[in-house]
Design a protein around this motif. Structure first.
Motif, PDB file in Angstrom:
ATOM      1  N   ARG A 204       0.822  -1.214   0.000  1.00 62.06           N
ATOM      2  CA  ARG A 204       0.000   0.000   0.000  1.00 62.06           C
ATOM      3  C   ARG A 204       0.852   1.259   0.000  1.00 62.06           C
ATOM      4  NH1 ARG A 204      -4.597  -0.647   4.421  1.00 62.06           N
ATOM      5  NH2 ARG A 204      -6.128  -0.189   2.811  1.00 62.06           N
ATOM      6  N   LEU A 205       2.119   1.129   0.357  1.00 66.49           N
ATOM      7  CA  LEU A 205       3.012   2.279   0.390  1.00 66.49           C
ATOM      8  C   LEU A 205       3.632   2.587  -0.975  1.00 66.49           C
ATOM      9  CD1 LEU A 205       5.010   1.745   3.697  1.00 66.49           C
ATOM     10  CD2 LEU A 205       3.241   3.418   3.246  1.00 66.49           C
ATOM     11  N   LEU A 206       3.247   1.851  -2.000  1.00 69.96           N
ATOM     12  CA  LEU A 206       3.881   1.981  -3.309  1.00 69.96           C
ATOM     13  C   LEU A 206       3.886   3.421  -3.811  1.00 69.96           C
ATOM     14  CD1 LEU A 206       5.192   0.733  -5.793  1.00 69.96           C
ATOM     15  CD2 LEU A 206       2.913   0.287  -6.684  1.00 69.96           C
ATOM     16  N   ASN A 207       2.748   4.086  -3.821  1.00 68.07           N
ATOM     17  CA  ASN A 207       2.681   5.458  -4.331  1.00 68.07           C
ATOM     18  C   ASN A 207       3.572   6.399  -3.526  1.00 68.07           C
ATOM     19  OD1 ASN A 207       0.875   4.719  -6.287  1.00 68.07           O
ATOM     20  ND2 ASN A 207      -0.916   5.271  -5.066  1.00 68.07           N
ATOM     21  N   PHE A 208       3.548   6.260  -2.221  1.00 65.47           N
ATOM     22  CA  PHE A 208       4.336   7.114  -1.342  1.00 65.47           C
ATOM     23  C   PHE A 208       5.833   6.896  -1.567  1.00 65.47           C
ATOM     24  CE2 PHE A 208       6.150   8.033   2.915  1.00 65.47           C
ATOM     25  CZ  PHE A 208       5.794   9.363   2.988  1.00 65.47           C
ATOM     26  N   ILE A 209       6.244   5.641  -1.652  1.00 65.66           N
ATOM     27  CA  ILE A 209       7.655   5.312  -1.837  1.00 65.66           C
ATOM     28  C   ILE A 209       8.146   5.781  -3.202  1.00 65.66           C
ATOM     29  CG2 ILE A 209       9.278   3.407  -2.100  1.00 65.66           C
ATOM     30  CD1 ILE A 209       7.656   1.960   0.088  1.00 65.66           C
ATOM     31  N   VAL A 210       7.343   5.575  -4.232  1.00 69.05           N
ATOM     32  CA  VAL A 210       7.735   6.014  -5.572  1.00 69.05           C
ATOM     33  C   VAL A 210       7.868   7.535  -5.612  1.00 69.05           C
ATOM     34  CG1 VAL A 210       6.980   6.165  -7.980  1.00 69.05           C
ATOM     35  CG2 VAL A 210       6.831   3.999  -6.761  1.00 69.05           C
ATOM     36  N   ALA A 211       6.959   8.239  -4.979  1.00 68.52           N
ATOM     37  CA  ALA A 211       7.027   9.697  -4.965  1.00 68.52           C
ATOM     38  C   ALA A 211       8.290  10.179  -4.264  1.00 68.52           C
ATOM     39  CB  ALA A 211       5.791  10.273  -4.275  1.00 68.52           C
ATOM     40  N   ILE A 212       8.600   9.630  -3.122  1.00 65.11           N
ATOM     41  CA  ILE A 212       9.810  10.014  -2.392  1.00 65.11           C
ATOM     42  C   ILE A 212      11.056   9.683  -3.209  1.00 65.11           C
ATOM     43  CG2 ILE A 212      11.250   9.462  -0.395  1.00 65.11           C
ATOM     44  CD1 ILE A 212       8.702   9.264   1.230  1.00 65.11           C
ATOM     45  N   TYR A 213      11.059   8.510  -3.830  1.00 64.70           N
ATOM     46  CA  TYR A 213      12.200   8.082  -4.647  1.00 64.70           C
ATOM     47  C   TYR A 213      12.427   9.057  -5.804  1.00 64.70           C
ATOM     48  CZ  TYR A 213      15.001   5.250  -7.814  1.00 64.70           C
ATOM     49  OH  TYR A 213      15.967   4.805  -8.660  1.00 64.70           O
ATOM     50  N   LEU A 214      11.361   9.415  -6.500  1.00 66.75           N
ATOM     51  CA  LEU A 214      11.499  10.315  -7.638  1.00 66.75           C
ATOM     52  C   LEU A 214      11.969  11.703  -7.201  1.00 66.75           C
ATOM     53  CD1 LEU A 214       8.354   9.315  -9.705  1.00 66.75           C
ATOM     54  CD2 LEU A 214      10.748   8.816 -10.235  1.00 66.75           C
ATOM     55  N   ILE A 215      11.460  12.190  -6.088  1.00 71.41           N
ATOM     56  CA  ILE A 215      11.897  13.489  -5.569  1.00 71.41           C
ATOM     57  C   ILE A 215      13.374  13.442  -5.194  1.00 71.41           C
ATOM     58  CG2 ILE A 215      11.659  15.105  -3.638  1.00 71.41           C
ATOM     59  CD1 ILE A 215       8.626  14.411  -3.725  1.00 71.41           C
ATOM     60  N   PHE A 216      13.775  12.380  -4.517  1.00 71.12           N
ATOM     61  CA  PHE A 216      15.166  12.232  -4.084  1.00 71.12           C
ATOM     62  C   PHE A 216      16.115  12.161  -5.271  1.00 71.12           C
ATOM     63  CE2 PHE A 216      18.819   9.652  -2.802  1.00 71.12           C
ATOM     64  CZ  PHE A 216      19.290  10.416  -1.740  1.00 71.12           C
ATOM     65  N   ILE A 217      15.783  11.330  -6.256  1.00 72.52           N
ATOM     66  CA  ILE A 217      16.630  11.189  -7.440  1.00 72.52           C
ATOM     67  C   ILE A 217      16.679  12.501  -8.221  1.00 72.52           C
ATOM     68  CG2 ILE A 217      16.902   9.966  -9.640  1.00 72.52           C
ATOM     69  CD1 ILE A 217      17.692   8.411  -7.084  1.00 72.52           C
ATOM     70  N   GLY A 218      15.568  13.211  -8.268  1.00 70.59           N
ATOM     71  CA  GLY A 218      15.553  14.513  -8.927  1.00 70.59           C
ATOM     72  C   GLY A 218      16.475  15.501  -8.240  1.00 70.59           C
ATOM     73  N   LEU A 219      16.454  15.523  -6.904  1.00 68.56           N
ATOM     74  CA  LEU A 219      17.330  16.422  -6.159  1.00 68.56           C
ATOM     75  C   LEU A 219      18.798  16.054  -6.353  1.00 68.56           C
ATOM     76  CD1 LEU A 219      15.325  16.809  -2.827  1.00 68.56           C
ATOM     77  CD2 LEU A 219      15.585  18.494  -4.658  1.00 68.56           C
ATOM     78  N   VAL A 220      19.089  14.772  -6.363  1.00 63.62           N
ATOM     79  CA  VAL A 220      20.462  14.324  -6.605  1.00 63.62           C
ATOM     80  C   VAL A 220      20.906  14.729  -8.008  1.00 63.62           C
ATOM     81  CG1 VAL A 220      21.937  12.286  -6.914  1.00 63.62           C
ATOM     82  CG2 VAL A 220      20.408  12.424  -4.947  1.00 63.62           C
ATOM     83  N   GLY A 221      20.035  14.533  -8.974  1.00 63.03           N
ATOM     84  CA  GLY A 221      20.359  14.875 -10.354  1.00 63.03           C
ATOM     85  C   GLY A 221      20.603  16.357 -10.553  1.00 63.03           C
ATOM     86  N   LEU A 222      19.895  17.182  -9.807  1.00 66.26           N
ATOM     87  CA  LEU A 222      20.081  18.627  -9.905  1.00 66.26           C
ATOM     88  C   LEU A 222      21.291  19.122  -9.113  1.00 66.26           C
ATOM     89  CD1 LEU A 222      16.390  19.832  -9.589  1.00 66.26           C
ATOM     90  CD2 LEU A 222      17.831  19.879 -11.635  1.00 66.26           C
TER      91      LEU A 222
END
Length: 52
Positions: free
Chosen positions: A25-43
């Motif tokens: 059930r945490l799939l959406n939450f985990i994916v959102a955090i992952y994408l935000i984190f990877i985006g911040l790292v990429g920037l």
């Protein structure tokens, strides 16, 4: 062992995968955090803040 930006992505992906297997059930939450984190790292936000 020195952890660089190249090591962070696989570690985060592994942790997210395990959490999804444990609690799907945490799939959406985990994916959102992952994408935000990877985006911040990429920037390079963490380099600007001198974290890591």
């Amino acid at each position: 062992m020195t952890i660089t930006a190249a090591h962070i992505q696989p570690i985060v992906a592994l942790i997210a995968g395990v959490l999804i297997l444990i609690m799907p059930r945490l799939l959406n939450f985990i994916v959102a955090i992952y994408l935000i984190f990877i985006g911040l790292v990429g920037l390079g936000v963490f380099k600007l803040l001198k974290i890591g």
